[in-house]
Design a protein around this motif. Sequence first.
Motif: not given
Length: 226
Positions: A132-135, A141-145, A161-163, A167-171
Motif C-alpha cells: 500500500n506504500e506510495p511509490g 489487496d483488500g476491499a475497494y469501492k 476507493i480503498g476501504l 489499500n487506503n492510499n489507493a486514491e
Amino acid sequence: MDRRTFSRLALTGLGIAVLPPSVTRAEPEDLTAAKGTGAAPLSSWAPPSARTPGVPDKPYARLLDRARAMLDTHAGAFALRDRIAIADFSMASRALRFHIVDLVSGQANSYLVAHGRGSDPEHSGWLRSFSNEPGSLATSDGAYKTGEIYHGVHGAAMRLIGLDSRNNNAESRAIVIHGADYVGENQIATWGKLGRSEGCFAVAPHMLPQVLGMLGPGRLLYADKV
C-alpha cells in the motif's frame, strides 16, 4: 417398411415416430469451445451431479466468502450489493482471474487483469506480494469501492476507493481500473504472461467498456490471494 408406406405415414406425422433414435435425436451443441477475447463467456453453473467431487465449482470460490464478508464489514459504503468484482491474484497473470459476479443469479464473467510491477519485480507472471506504500508500484489487496468513471492518460478509467488499511492510499496513488495494450491474448501468446501495471487493475482495452458498464460506481471490488 417400404418407401410408399413411409411416405403415407410421413404425411400424417407418424413417420418420425418409426425412425431410429439416432436419426431423430439432435445432439446438444458443444458449448465448451469459446474463443478467448480477454473474457470468459457468461457462466451458468452445472447441477451438483455434473461436478467433480472436491473441485470448486467456481474459480473464485475460495475468495467469494471473503468478498461477501467485506460487503458486511463495510455495509455502510455499499448501497449496491447485486454485483461484485473479485481479483484472484493467487493465479498467474495469463489466467482469467478478474471475476464480475452476479450475487443474485450466481453467474459471472471473467477477464484478464494485470498486477503491479512492484508486486512482481522479476516479471515472473505471478504476484509475489502486496503493498500500500506510495511509490511501490505494487498492487494492494483488500476491499475497494468503485468510484466515478473519468477520462485520463489511459482514456476511460474508473477510480477506486480503498476501504481497508491495506489499500487506503489507493486514491492518492491513483489506483484505478483502466485498459492497457499489455493486457490481452497476443501478449500471452508472445510472452506467456501479461505486462505489469503500476499498481492499477489494467484490463484488455476492448473489454474495458464491458467491465466498467457491469461494475459502475458504488460496488465492491475485492482483491486478494489464497
